[in-house]
Design an enzyme around this catalytic site. Structure first.
Site, PDB file in Angstrom:
ATOM      1  N   ARG A   1       8.097  -1.195  22.311  1.00  0.00           N
ATOM      2  CA  ARG A   1       7.981  -2.884  22.235  1.00  0.00           C
ATOM      3  C   ARG A   1       7.901  -3.225  21.071  1.00  0.00           C
ATOM      4  NH1 ARG A   1       6.630  -6.648  26.434  1.00  0.00           N
ATOM      5  NH2 ARG A   1       6.156  -5.174  27.614  1.00  0.00           N
ATOM      6  N   ILE A   2       8.651  -4.134  20.482  1.00  0.00           N
ATOM      7  CA  ILE A   2       8.484  -5.163  19.474  1.00  0.00           C
ATOM      8  C   ILE A   2       7.506  -6.250  19.533  1.00  0.00           C
ATOM      9  CG2 ILE A   2       9.691  -6.572  17.419  1.00  0.00           C
ATOM     10  CD1 ILE A   2      10.067  -3.336  17.298  1.00  0.00           C
ATOM     11  N   LEU A   3       6.413  -6.267  18.805  1.00  0.00           N
ATOM     12  CA  LEU A   3       5.258  -7.070  19.139  1.00  0.00           C
ATOM     13  C   LEU A   3       5.628  -8.560  18.553  1.00  0.00           C
ATOM     14  CD1 LEU A   3       2.114  -4.993  18.567  1.00  0.00           C
ATOM     15  CD2 LEU A   3       3.517  -5.507  20.733  1.00  0.00           C
TER      16      LEU A   3
ATOM     17  N   GLU B   1       6.812   2.841   8.747  1.00  0.00           N
ATOM     18  CA  GLU B   1       7.162   3.864   7.797  1.00  0.00           C
ATOM     19  C   GLU B   1       8.764   4.398   8.337  1.00  0.00           C
ATOM     20  OE1 GLU B   1       3.835   6.753   6.474  1.00  0.00           O
ATOM     21  OE2 GLU B   1       3.165   5.622   7.908  1.00  0.00           O
TER      22      GLU B   1
ATOM     23  N   GLN C   1       9.285  -5.374   8.234  1.00  0.00           N
ATOM     24  CA  GLN C   1       9.147  -4.033   8.057  1.00  0.00           C
ATOM     25  C   GLN C   1      10.211  -2.967   7.904  1.00  0.00           C
ATOM     26  OE1 GLN C   1       5.992  -3.580   6.739  1.00  0.00           O
ATOM     27  NE2 GLN C   1       5.013  -2.539   8.548  1.00  0.00           N
TER      28      GLN C   1
ATOM     29  N   GLY D   1       4.607   2.462  16.237  1.00  0.00           N
ATOM     30  CA  GLY D   1       4.510   2.151  14.617  1.00  0.00           C
ATOM     31  C   GLY D   1       5.860   1.967  13.854  1.00  0.00           C
TER      32      GLY D   1
ATOM     33  N   GLY E   1       0.920  -1.086   0.044  1.00  0.00           N
ATOM     34  CA  GLY E   1      -0.079  -0.080  -0.079  1.00  0.00           C
ATOM     35  C   GLY E   1       0.810   1.289  -0.043  1.00  0.00           C
ATOM     36  N   PHE E   2       1.453   1.472   1.059  1.00  0.00           N
ATOM     37  CA  PHE E   2       2.616   2.543   1.180  1.00  0.00           C
ATOM     38  C   PHE E   2       1.925   3.979   1.084  1.00  0.00           C
ATOM     39  CE2 PHE E   2       4.377  -1.062  -1.175  1.00  0.00           C
ATOM     40  CZ  PHE E   2       5.291  -1.700  -0.371  1.00  0.00           C
TER      41      PHE E   2
ATOM     42  N   PRO F   1       8.842  -9.958  16.439  1.00  0.00           N
ATOM     43  CA  PRO F   1      10.200  -9.552  15.771  1.00  0.00           C
ATOM     44  C   PRO F   1      10.356 -10.056  14.368  1.00  0.00           C
ATOM     45  CG  PRO F   1      10.531 -10.618  17.984  1.00  0.00           C
ATOM     46  CD  PRO F   1       9.117 -10.830  17.671  1.00  0.00           C
TER      47      PRO F   1
HETATM   48 MO1  MOS Z   1       1.387   5.780   4.892  1.00  0.00          MO
HETATM   49  S1  MOS Z   1       2.176   6.951   3.519  1.00  0.00           S
HETATM   50  O1  MOS Z   1       0.518   6.657   6.005  1.00  0.00           O
HETATM   51  O2  MOS Z   1       0.268   4.410   4.197  1.00  0.00           O
END
Ligand code: MOS
Length: 777
Positions: A668-670, A744, A678, A741, A281-282, A672
């Site tokens: 925290r990494i849920l 990104e 990601q 998050g 998606g991005f 790994p």
């Molecule tokens: Mo990201 S650019 O908020 O899908």
């Protein structure tokens, strides 16, 4: 609606840093007693463990159905015709040969399209899903070179494509602005991002800069980028008894359904958007013209329609990242203390969208400086509407800022990591808010040791290996923590001891469905194979955007809220004959397939036993996640330290990235396993941004010249070295699961880390992305 609007304003305000007068909350509202993670009451260790994607097998077996793979009875296939001028009117559009071509069912143009309302543009309402608010196929006006002007439906895709090629159009062109210089000459406007000005001023930064003993003052440029998800955009759409059913590739099913309902004057419940799998998606898998054109054509033809964009179609109608021209000016003392931080510049937009690339967003919280001047201005061009693209703002803003920091380090003769650490702020330097969790110093130390930074020779061009010049560079990565309101979860516990968890969220390939199952299983005290997760369907209550890297936090908050409601509901059902009788809901949690007293787990009853005694087949609760109040009280960000080693060929100018390390501080990494992917995916996209990606825009006529993966380069396997990823794994006590998050942040900082490594290798400073070999010869 009001709740959504209020909290959205809160989020915006936090981002804009105007909430500095608020007193921080005590740690913390999430759980009494300071336990960092309310989800982990049971501690059976699912969170933080390496779990493979639950949908992995479906994908490799081909049984995961993507939007263009829904086969409906009597379905026809759509092809689009795109305008070839940037601005003007259609004077004639000749469709007779197309209509007569074999297999053709319908040719739809502005002359026969159903009347539709224009879609609401992002930010104009809480349910807007459109990057642009232009009317779609409603008149003869052309707004960009590539705008869809006709839809052909035929029995096969090939027939539709062929017939589309037979349509002839004439135009009356009107004056247009298709050069960036021309657009700037017409005047710039202050940038507004989600309704908030892209402007921060503290002190007199220009005067402070002028008085500084050490200065860097440079212009950095980044080009347009097009979205190139592996799955081109596609939609399969059918009208079923007045209801519009849309199988889409979407990162916002709920908002898409609401916007489409408005376009067709339908009630919200008359539109259902599903999106079980998305091939990337991005920021690009939102609502564009094709979903609406597909639905309109299906209405006219009274047959289901599949509209799958060609790769060229994606370039023509799906916007990407706009170009930027950024000035970064830094003033410093001899010891490296920043006295002035100026980050200003210009981006291009269209008259009909509202997404200025907010490249100063990451700068606001990056460094302690005595004075700041940060601003984004916009100019207007006649082109495809630009939109969100992975880390909009930070991806290109960090290229400029972190290149400039490297230039200042050279000017001062200070190690660039040391220079950054000397300017590490105690609190958010522009909003004044305390940081909820910032351990970037730890990330720098861990990364520097692992990467072997100490071996770097700071003198450029000092390490040669045959034809290859070798260098190392680094940069800071940053992306805000967001959590948007409006998310909800519905949990059903069945009498057979299984659970169903439903969230209106999205799996775009990042592992969300897996992580959601982990989070839900942990919270419910069930093994993962007893928990089914449903998502990606607008009929599920609540709205959870897969954007802003906020989806997992929004899901977590909703699951926590729904679980709390579930405990209360089950306790009611359990009644006076239960070992839990007399306890209140807040004394109880889930554990091992049932409810248990938090401080004495011997007081317990299984879900099955409660439901059996109550003679119930199941119990269902639905609850909204809490308001994201954490954003009002803290400056919240993900952080990272990026390290790059490059080899630049002294003869050809070719750059090969030979090593890369991302050292992250993202709470925290849920999981790994999916987290590592990601981070790596973001870094790989960053390598493309640094070295390859550029949408070639013909300034004579506004047409994109390289609408294919043959001419628009993204990194392929041989461009990508082994990417090392580490993280601090320090939980943020102020987020639902201690997590931030991670979708990104990986792309941020990469452009500068590569450019800085190239400088160290070659002595050449390139301030204009992508760094192609011609710039190094
Ligand atoms: Mo990201 S650019 O908020 O899908």
């Amino acid at each position: 609606m009001t709740i959504v609007e209020d909290a959205k304003t809160a989020v915006q305000s936090a981002v804009q840093g105007v909430m500095s007068k608020l007193v921080p909350l005590a740690p913390d509202s999430w759980i009494p007693g300071g336990v960092p993670d309310p989800l982990i009451r049971q501690q059976h260790g699912l969170i933080g463990s390496e779990v493979s994607r639950l949908d992995g097998a479906f994908k490799v077996q081909g049984s995961a159905r993507f939007a263009a793979e829904f086969a409906l009875d009597d379905m026809v296939y759509a092809a689009l015709v795109f305008a070839t001028i940037p601005r003007g009117r259609i004077t004639s559009i000749t469709t007779a040969s197309a209509e007569a071509a074999t297999g053709v069912v319908l040719v739809m143009t502005h002359l026969n399209a159903p009347r539709m309302n224009k879609p609401a543009v992002f930010g104009s309402s809480s349910t807007a899903a459109g990057p642009s608010d232009l009317p779609i196929l409603q008149d003869d006006r052309i707004h960009w070179n590539g705008q869809p002007i006709a839809v052909v439906l035929a029995e096969t895709q090939e027939q539709a494509d062929h017939a589309a090629s037979l349509i002839e159009t004439t135009y009356a062109p009107e004056p247009s602005t298709t050069t960036f210089e021309g657009a700037k000459a017409e005047g710039a406007q202050p940038g507004l991002f989600m309704g908030q000005p892209l402007l921060t001023e503290i002190g007199d930064a220009e005067a402070t800069l002028a008085a500084a003993t050490h200065r860097v003052d440079q212009i950095y440029r980044t080009p347009r980028h097009s979205h190139n998800a592996i799955e081109p955009h596609a939609t399969t759409v059918a009208w079923v008894d007045g209801t519009l059913v849309i199988h889409d590739a979407s990162q916002l099913v709920t908002a898409a359904a609401a916007t489409i309902a408005d376009v067709f004057d339908l009630e919200p419940e008359q539109v259902r958007v599903t999106s079980p799998y998305v091939g990337g998606g991005f920021g690009g898998k939102c609502l564009w013209d094709h979903q609406i054109l597909g639905a309109a054509a299906a209405k006219l033809a009274q047959r289901p329609v599949r509209i799958a964009l060609s790769r060229e179609g994606v370039y023509r109608i799906v916007g990407g990242r706009t170009l930027t021209e950024q000035r970064v000016a830094l003033g410093a003392n001899a010891d490296g203390h920043l006295t002035a931080l100026i980050h200003t510049g210009t981006v291009a937009m269209t008259p009909h969208n509202n997404m200025p690339e907010p490249f100063i967003a990451g700068t606001r919280g990056a460094y302690a400086a005595d004075s700041f001047k940060l601003s984004v201005e916009t100019v207007t061009m006649n082109m495809l509407a630009n939109t969100f693209m992975r880390a909009p703002g930070e991806a290109v803003g960090t290229f400029a800022l972190e290149s400039a920091i490297d230039e200042l380090a050279v000017e001062l003769g200070i190690d660039p990591i040391d220079l950054r650490l000397r300017n590490e702020p105690e609190q958010d330097p522009t909003s004044g808010l305390p940081f909820s969790s910032r351990h970037i110093v730890e990330a720098w130390h861990a990364g520097s040791e692992r990467f072997g930074w100490a071996k770097r020779n700071p003198v450029p061009r000092s390490h040669r290996d045959g034809e290859w010049l070798v260098g190392m560079g680094c940069a800071t990565a940053t992306y805000p923590y967001y959590r948007m309101p409006g998310g909800a979860a519905r949990i059903t516990i069945n009498r057979d001891g299984t659970a169903l968890v439903e969230v209106a969220a999205h799996e775009m390939g990042m592992g969300t469905s897996t992580t959601t199952a982990m989070v839900a299983a942990e919270r419910l005290g069930l093994p993962m194979d007893k928990v089914e997760v449903r998502y990606g369907d607008s009929i599920i209550p609540g709205a959870i955007l897969a954007g802003g890297s906020q989806q997992t936090a929004a899901i977590g908050a909703a699951v926590i809220a729904a679980h709390n409601a579930l405990v209360a509901e089950l306790l009611k059902l359990a009644g006076n004959d239960s070992p839990l009788a007399g306890l209140s809901a807040d004394q109880i949690g889930s554990e091992d397939g049932g409810l248990a007293r938090l401080d004495d787990a011997t007081k317990r009853e299984s879900y099955v036993s409660i439901l059996e005694r109550a003679q119930r087949d199941s119990v269902t609760v639905m609850e909204q996640g809490s308001q994201p109040l954490e954003l009002m009280h803290w400056s919240m960000h993900s952080h990272g330290a990026m390290f790059c080693e490059v080899r630049v060929n002294a003869v050809t100018g070719e750059t090969r990235v030979s090593r890369f390390l991302g050292s992250f501080d993202t709470g925290r990494i849920l999981n790994p396993k999916t987290a590592r992917s990601q981070f790596r995916g973001g870094i790989i996209m960053g390598l493309g941004l640094a070295l390859m990606e550029e949408t070639q825009f013909d300034e004579r006529n506004g047409r994109i010249m390289n609408p294919s993966l043959a001419e628009y380069h993204v990194p392929v396997h041989l461009d990508v070295p082994e990417i090392d990823v580490i993280w601090t794994d320090i939980a943020d006590p102020h987020t639902p699961m201690g997590a931030h998050g991670i979708g990104e942040i990986g792309i941020t900082g990469v452009g500068a880390a590569v450019a800085n490594a190239i400088f160290n290798a070659t002595g050449r400073r390139v301030r204009d992305l992508p760094i192609t070999l011609d710039k190094l010869l």
